[in-house]
Design an enzyme around this catalytic site. Structure first.
Site, PDB file in Angstrom:
ATOM      1  N   HIS A 101      95.330 -68.115 -47.681  1.00 16.71           N
ATOM      2  CA  HIS A 101      95.915 -66.917 -47.061  1.00 16.71           C
ATOM      3  C   HIS A 101      95.698 -66.821 -45.545  1.00 16.71           C
ATOM      4  O   HIS A 101      95.557 -65.733 -44.989  1.00 16.71           O
ATOM      5  CB  HIS A 101      95.373 -65.654 -47.718  1.00 16.71           C
ATOM      6  CG  HIS A 101      95.778 -65.462 -49.149  1.00 16.71           C
ATOM      7  ND1 HIS A 101      96.939 -65.983 -49.675  1.00 16.71           N
ATOM      8  CD2 HIS A 101      95.171 -64.798 -50.177  1.00 16.71           C
ATOM      9  CE1 HIS A 101      97.038 -65.640 -50.956  1.00 16.71           C
ATOM     10  NE2 HIS A 101      95.967 -64.933 -51.284  1.00 16.71           N
ATOM     11  N   HIS A 172     100.836 -59.117 -50.789  1.00 12.27           N
ATOM     12  CA  HIS A 172      99.766 -59.214 -51.776  1.00 12.27           C
ATOM     13  C   HIS A 172      99.419 -57.856 -52.372  1.00 12.27           C
ATOM     14  O   HIS A 172      98.242 -57.556 -52.628  1.00 12.27           O
ATOM     15  CB  HIS A 172      98.517 -59.857 -51.155  1.00 12.27           C
ATOM     16  CG  HIS A 172      97.701 -60.641 -52.123  1.00 12.27           C
ATOM     17  ND1 HIS A 172      96.808 -60.051 -52.990  1.00 12.27           N
ATOM     18  CD2 HIS A 172      97.642 -61.970 -52.375  1.00 12.27           C
ATOM     19  CE1 HIS A 172      96.213 -60.980 -53.720  1.00 12.27           C
ATOM     20  NE2 HIS A 172      96.704 -62.166 -53.361  1.00 12.27           N
ATOM     21  N   GLU A 303     103.834 -62.542 -56.087  1.00 15.65           N
ATOM     22  CA  GLU A 303     103.872 -63.048 -54.720  1.00 15.65           C
ATOM     23  C   GLU A 303     104.967 -64.109 -54.578  1.00 15.65           C
ATOM     24  O   GLU A 303     104.764 -65.265 -54.925  1.00 15.65           O
ATOM     25  CB  GLU A 303     102.518 -63.647 -54.349  1.00 15.65           C
ATOM     26  CG  GLU A 303     101.338 -62.718 -54.594  1.00 15.65           C
ATOM     27  CD  GLU A 303     100.025 -63.482 -54.636  1.00 15.65           C
ATOM     28  OE1 GLU A 303      99.721 -64.201 -53.663  1.00 15.65           O
ATOM     29  OE2 GLU A 303      99.312 -63.381 -55.651  1.00 15.65           O
TER      30      GLU A 303
END
Length: 340
Positions: A101, A172, A303
């Site tokens: 991420h 997210h 996602e």
């Protein structure tokens, strides 16, 4: 009437998009966060269908990526390493041997500049500078949130790298359509016949058919019924945390989540080749808003993105962007009430 309200939120701000159906989405200039997502259930009760914290400081301290935009690379890159044109690059590692991420370049921790486009639309911009978390070039990001009268939250992600760079962005948000302790009674349907098997580090190994596996969600399945099946992939991840595969070029349906007691249904559509379905397996007594404690499986994420570790796969060129190839990704989250 549709309107846009702005509220102070500690050192940051909240921007509320509201339609005539009573759907409201509160977005912050911290991380492009979806802090609240209110919808009317079948009895007329207002539900907040996303997990979240009370204050900005809690989002900055949290490690679960609640509600934020993630990038420059959403999901994982094995060993944080990749090559472009025979040049090797090493990114910061923040999950064992993985880059996850965006690590310290995470878009979810940046203060974004916000432009109010109209009462139903916000545009956010920020920059990751060359060298942050090892990214080789400066990247300018733009994210646009738009709420329709049909309760569609339309998100457009754009990125303009100053040199050839892998990019993969997503949202997210953890959804819970009933504000219950967990999402195990939610049903999920994913419109795909393929998923990515992963290794012990959650790095994809190969593409596999979903047929005759717990990953066959082509028809609606209650999450708890899918997770009780004996399967090494599910046991290793502690639940679902896998990417389903799509032949995406145009916006197409990816998934539907439904919660019977509230009558709330969430539709997801995108133009991406992958969608990570994650059942909050690493939530561990996270203290959320209104003194709620988020335990394992308290929320689920949908996602939309390219494949995890795609920059090290045969189709790596599809996720490399540059000055002559800007990044663009569209996704729609639509909430619908059944039986109202």
């Amino acid at each position: 009437m549709a309107n846009l309200n702005v509220m102070s939120w500690g050192e940051y701000q909240l921007f509320s998009l509201t339609n005539q159906r009573g759907t409201q989405v509160d977005i912050s200039d911290l991380g492009g966060l979806i802090v609240n997502f209110y919808a009317q259930d079948k009895s007329g009760q207002t539900r907040n269908i996303v997990l979240g914290y009370e204050a900005p400081s809690e989002y900055l301290k949290g490690r679960c990526y609640l509600g934020c935009i993630v990038g420059p690379w959403a999901n994982r890159i094995a060993n944080g390493r990749f090559s472009i044109d025979d040049v090797d690059y090493a990114l910061e590692l923040n999950e064992g041997t993985n880059h996850l991420h965006g690590a310290s370049a995470n878009l979810g921790e940046k203060r974004w500049d916000v432009t109010r486009v109209d009462d139903m639309t916000l545009k956010l911009t920020t920059t990751v500078n060359a060298g942050e978390a090892g990214y080789p070039h400066t990247i300018d990001f733009v994210v646009t949130y738009h709420l329709t009268e049909q309760s569609e939250l339309c998100i457009c992600y754009e990125a303009m790298p100053h040199g050839l760079t892998p990019i993969n962005m997503t949202q997210h948000t953890y959804f819970n359509l009933s504000e219950s302790e967990d999402v195990l009674n939610h049903s999920v349907q994913i419109h795909s016949d393929r998923y990515l098997c992963v290794d012990s580090c959650a790095i994809p190994l190969f593409e596999a058919p979903v047929a005759n596996t717990p990953f066959d969600l082509r028809q609606p399945v209650k999450i708890k019924e899918g997770m009780i099946q004996a399967n090494e992939q599910l046991q290793a991840a502690g639940g679902f945390d896998h990417c389903w595969c799509f032949d995406a070029t145009e916006l197409q349906p990816n998934a539907v989540v439904y919660e019977e007691t509230t009558g709330l249904k969430l539709h997801v559509a995108s133009d991406q080749v992958g969608m990570q379905f994650y059942t909050g397996n690493f939530l561990n007594h996270e203290l959320g808003r209104n003194s709620q404690v988020y335990k394992k499986h308290a929320g689920l994420c949908l996602e939309t993105q390219c494949y995890p570790n795609q920059i090290n796969m045969d189709n790596k060129q599809d996720c490399i962007y540059g000055p002559n190839k800007p990044y663009r990704h569209n996704v729609v989250y639509q909430v619908q009430t059944i039986g109202k």
